[in-house]
Design a protein around this motif. Sequence first.
Motif, PDB file in Angstrom:
ATOM      1  N   TRP A 262      44.513  36.305  44.882  1.00 18.76           N
ATOM      2  CA  TRP A 262      44.298  37.101  43.654  1.00 18.76           C
ATOM      3  C   TRP A 262      44.325  38.238  43.809  1.00 18.76           C
ATOM      4  O   TRP A 262      45.101  39.020  43.209  1.00 18.76           O
ATOM      5  N   LYS A 263      43.771  38.871  44.679  1.00 19.95           N
ATOM      6  CA  LYS A 263      43.706  40.405  45.025  1.00 19.95           C
ATOM      7  C   LYS A 263      45.216  40.918  45.556  1.00 19.95           C
ATOM      8  O   LYS A 263      45.580  41.948  44.880  1.00 19.95           O
ATOM      9  N   GLN A 264      45.965  40.085  46.054  1.00 25.42           N
ATOM     10  CA  GLN A 264      47.254  40.129  46.753  1.00 25.42           C
ATOM     11  C   GLN A 264      48.175  40.369  45.125  1.00 25.42           C
ATOM     12  O   GLN A 264      49.075  41.265  44.991  1.00 25.42           O
ATOM     13  N   ARG A 265      47.717  39.415  44.218  1.00 23.75           N
ATOM     14  CA  ARG A 265      48.741  39.491  43.121  1.00 23.75           C
ATOM     15  C   ARG A 265      48.165  40.443  41.858  1.00 23.75           C
ATOM     16  O   ARG A 265      49.020  40.964  41.381  1.00 23.75           O
ATOM     17  N   TRP A 266      46.966  40.340  41.774  1.00 24.91           N
ATOM     18  CA  TRP A 266      46.624  41.119  40.372  1.00 24.91           C
ATOM     19  C   TRP A 266      45.525  41.985  40.685  1.00 24.91           C
ATOM     20  O   TRP A 266      45.059  42.769  39.877  1.00 24.91           O
ATOM     21  N   GLY A 267      45.092  42.306  42.135  1.00 25.50           N
ATOM     22  CA  GLY A 267      44.014  43.291  42.434  1.00 25.50           C
ATOM     23  C   GLY A 267      42.570  42.556  42.694  1.00 25.50           C
ATOM     24  O   GLY A 267      42.296  41.532  42.271  1.00 25.50           O
ATOM     25  N   SER A 268      41.647  43.457  43.008  1.00 25.80           N
ATOM     26  CA  SER A 268      40.483  43.052  43.359  1.00 25.80           C
ATOM     27  C   SER A 268      39.483  42.811  41.978  1.00 25.80           C
ATOM     28  O   SER A 268      39.430  43.668  41.420  1.00 25.80           O
ATOM     29  N   VAL A 269      39.071  41.590  42.005  1.00 26.39           N
ATOM     30  CA  VAL A 269      38.116  41.268  40.659  1.00 26.39           C
ATOM     31  C   VAL A 269      37.208  40.246  41.367  1.00 26.39           C
ATOM     32  O   VAL A 269      37.193  39.181  41.298  1.00 26.39           O
ATOM     33  N   PRO A 270      36.123  40.953  41.803  1.00 27.26           N
ATOM     34  CA  PRO A 270      34.917  40.183  42.115  1.00 27.26           C
ATOM     35  C   PRO A 270      34.191  39.134  41.396  1.00 27.26           C
ATOM     36  O   PRO A 270      34.033  37.994  41.910  1.00 27.26           O
ATOM     37  N   SER A 271      34.292  39.073  40.234  1.00 28.46           N
ATOM     38  CA  SER A 271      33.883  38.092  39.218  1.00 28.46           C
ATOM     39  C   SER A 271      34.716  36.851  39.463  1.00 28.46           C
ATOM     40  O   SER A 271      34.202  35.935  39.066  1.00 28.46           O
ATOM     41  N   MET A 272      36.085  36.963  39.816  1.00 28.54           N
ATOM     42  CA  MET A 272      36.837  35.554  39.931  1.00 28.54           C
ATOM     43  C   MET A 272      36.358  34.962  41.040  1.00 28.54           C
ATOM     44  O   MET A 272      36.289  33.537  40.727  1.00 28.54           O
ATOM     45  N   ALA A 273      36.115  35.295  42.127  1.00 32.77           N
ATOM     46  CA  ALA A 273      35.585  34.766  43.364  1.00 32.77           C
ATOM     47  C   ALA A 273      34.229  34.162  43.067  1.00 32.77           C
ATOM     48  O   ALA A 273      33.681  33.063  43.094  1.00 32.77           O
ATOM     49  N   ALA A 274      33.443  35.021  42.148  1.00 31.87           N
ATOM     50  CA  ALA A 274      31.975  34.709  41.525  1.00 31.87           C
ATOM     51  C   ALA A 274      32.117  33.361  41.044  1.00 31.87           C
ATOM     52  O   ALA A 274      31.277  32.491  41.009  1.00 31.87           O
TER      53      ALA A 274
END
Length: 169
Positions: A19-31
């Motif tokens: 996800w980070k590689q494609r769209w950037g860091s979004v901690p809420s996605m992993a959570a």
Amino acid sequence: MPKPLSLSFDPIARADELWKQRWGSVPSMAAITSIMRAHQILLSQVDAVVRPYGLTFARYEALVLLTFSKAGELPMSKIGERLMVHPTSVTNTVDRLVTSGLVDKRPNPNDGRGTLASITERGREVVESATRDLMAMEFGLGVYDAEDCGQIFELLRPLRVAAQDFDED
């Protein structure tokens, strides 16, 4: 020959990395992914415990809710409201409990269109036995101590309040 997955492989951590590689860091996605996966794991474990009683966790919750009511009965609409489920789901859940002899249904004398669901004596026996079994397996949360469980509860509290799951007062 494919390599077997090791227990150290965390698909959510891998998804987070992609996800980070494609769209950037979004901690809420992993959570959210982790919360949803934990929900699936816990529901599977809890359902396995209540299955011998002819229950699912949803049916168990409805029985517990009825035991918490003063008269052992509630309007179907109140069950849906308290469990935060659609009226169709409440009807399905309660009808299955009626078929199992754990709940009775009757017209609500205070609401000409409504229906009351009431727990039967057999329903009370089943919910007590199932509760003992669920408590023995710590509702699937045995990997956490009491302090951890309190922290989980408090971490989820703002989300629940924002969703109007309960009043903060």
